[in-house]
Write an enzyme that holds these catalytic residues in place. Sequence first.
Site, short mmCIF file in Angstrom:
data_model
loop_
_atom_site.label_atom_id
_atom_site.label_comp_id
_atom_site.label_asym_id
_atom_site.label_seq_id
_atom_site.Cartn_x
_atom_site.Cartn_y
_atom_site.Cartn_z
CB THR A 274 -1.65 1.22 -9.13
OG1 THR A 274 -1.84 1.40 -10.53
CG2 THR A 274 -2.94 1.55 -8.40
CE LYS B 89 -4.85 2.29 -11.83
NZ LYS B 89 -5.04 1.77 -13.15
CE LYS C 134 -1.06 -2.21 -6.52
NZ LYS C 134 0.08 -2.02 -7.40
P1 NAD Z 1 5.11 -6.43 -13.13
O1 NAD Z 1 5.18 -7.27 -11.91
O2 NAD Z 1 4.96 -7.09 -14.47
O3 NAD Z 1 6.40 -5.49 -13.22
C1 NAD Z 1 7.04 -4.91 -12.11
C2 NAD Z 1 8.53 -5.07 -12.32
O4 NAD Z 1 9.23 -4.41 -11.27
C3 NAD Z 1 8.99 -6.55 -12.29
O5 NAD Z 1 9.62 -6.87 -13.53
C4 NAD Z 1 9.97 -6.60 -11.10
O6 NAD Z 1 11.08 -7.46 -11.33
C5 NAD Z 1 10.41 -5.15 -11.02
N1 NAD Z 1 10.98 -4.74 -9.73
C6 NAD Z 1 10.48 -4.97 -8.48
N2 NAD Z 1 11.27 -4.36 -7.57
C7 NAD Z 1 12.27 -3.74 -8.25
C8 NAD Z 1 13.38 -2.95 -7.88
N3 NAD Z 1 13.65 -2.67 -6.61
N4 NAD Z 1 14.20 -2.49 -8.84
C9 NAD Z 1 13.97 -2.77 -10.15
N5 NAD Z 1 12.92 -3.51 -10.57
C10 NAD Z 1 12.08 -3.99 -9.63
O7 NAD Z 1 3.90 -5.40 -12.87
P2 NAD Z 1 3.13 -4.52 -13.97
O8 NAD Z 1 1.93 -5.25 -14.46
O9 NAD Z 1 4.13 -3.97 -14.93
O10 NAD Z 1 2.57 -3.36 -13.03
C11 NAD Z 1 3.40 -2.32 -12.54
C12 NAD Z 1 2.51 -1.32 -11.83
O11 NAD Z 1 1.53 -0.80 -12.73
C13 NAD Z 1 1.72 -1.88 -10.65
O12 NAD Z 1 1.72 -0.94 -9.60
C14 NAD Z 1 0.32 -2.12 -11.22
O13 NAD Z 1 -0.69 -2.07 -10.22
C15 NAD Z 1 0.23 -0.96 -12.20
N6 NAD Z 1 -0.70 -1.19 -13.31
C16 NAD Z 1 -0.71 -2.38 -13.98
C17 NAD Z 1 -1.61 -2.57 -15.02
C18 NAD Z 1 -1.65 -3.88 -15.78
O14 NAD Z 1 -2.62 -4.09 -16.55
N7 NAD Z 1 -0.65 -4.74 -15.64
C19 NAD Z 1 -2.50 -1.54 -15.40
C20 NAD Z 1 -2.43 -0.31 -14.74
C21 NAD Z 1 -1.52 -0.16 -13.68
#
Ligand code: NAD
Length: 300
Positions: A96, A171, A246
């Site tokens: 997102t 979204k 966010k």
């Molecule tokens: P998260 O923090 O659990 O996962 C993100 C991952 O990215 C982490 O494991 C981190 O180590 C990794 N990362 C960061 N920089 C990196 C790089 N350069 N190379 C490789 N890996 C890297 O976050 P999440 O909950 O999985 O959310 C991910 C996205 O999805 C966000 O943008 C969030 O807003 C969106 N989202 C989350 C949810 C939810 O319920 N968690 C729902 C809808 C959308």
Amino acid sequence: MSTTVAFIGLGQMGGPMSANLVKAGFDVVGYDLSDQARALAEASGVRVAPDVVAAVNGAEFVITMLPTGQHVLDVYADPSFFPATRPDALFVDSSTIAVDQARSAAELARAAGRTAIDAPVSGGIFGAQNATLTFMVGGDEADVASAKGVLEGMGKRVVHCGGHGSGQAAKICNNMALGISMVSICEAFVLAEKLGLDPQVFYEVASTSSAQCWALTTNCPIPGPVPASPANRDYQGGFATALIAKDLALASDAADSVGTATEFGRLAAKYFRQHADNGAGKLDFSSLLVALREQAGVES
Ligand code: NAD
């Protein structure tokens, strides 16, 4: 031969999404900065690469699922990123991020002779685990069509919203409405209690009246009426306050960029930002009720 998908970002969402692609028969090569995320992905059948460049090499699809737009742009802008990919690879960002960042990502891909689409999701961690996500997709028709099979390996609905950035626009508009409706339901419960109403009685009225909405009947902020809502688990799991804060900030920025007031959206952003700053960032966003009850002097 199975289609190869590179998956960058194997966190709370990317971990189960990549595992579902493996289950759907894709050859998935993943990378994450976190040792723990890499180990979990490996256990679910993802081939873990030593870095981003090694992960994307040879993949037909490159999916990013990263915390913020800056993370996505940093990956796309790395000079060794696009040259390591197949010229016909399709880039799918499911994080997102801001609408203008999604458009910048598509532009970086285009400048490198590649094609990108934005495909953020709704459905949360539960939807990621159960492959029931909805994808809101922005990009060219033909690219959205060619990504459909991969997206359907992780979700149940794919909606083409328009050109680049329009998936992100859908979204954040959806989540702005969600944030506002959760504030309204929490405020209504607190006022009802202050006026001497039993919350269960108020629920029974509102859930079958015109206040009925997802924030009330699926994610009800008070424990009791909806057994599956996070309120019954001390607000653990669910949709984190930090994430709605966010998304509401992204909505306010987007509103600024087109000169739209969205006053309730901005107020909701303030409520959830403060709530996260007060230590509730990881709790489900319906825990705002607890803070509003405290402010109003209502005993929980
Ligand atoms: P998260 O923090 O659990 O996962 C993100 C991952 O990215 C982490 O494991 C981190 O180590 C990794 N990362 C960061 N920089 C990196 C790089 N350069 N190379 C490789 N890996 C890297 O976050 P999440 O909950 O999985 O959310 C991910 C996205 O999805 C966000 O943008 C969030 O807003 C969106 N989202 C989350 C949810 C939810 O319920 N968690 C729902 C809808 C959308």
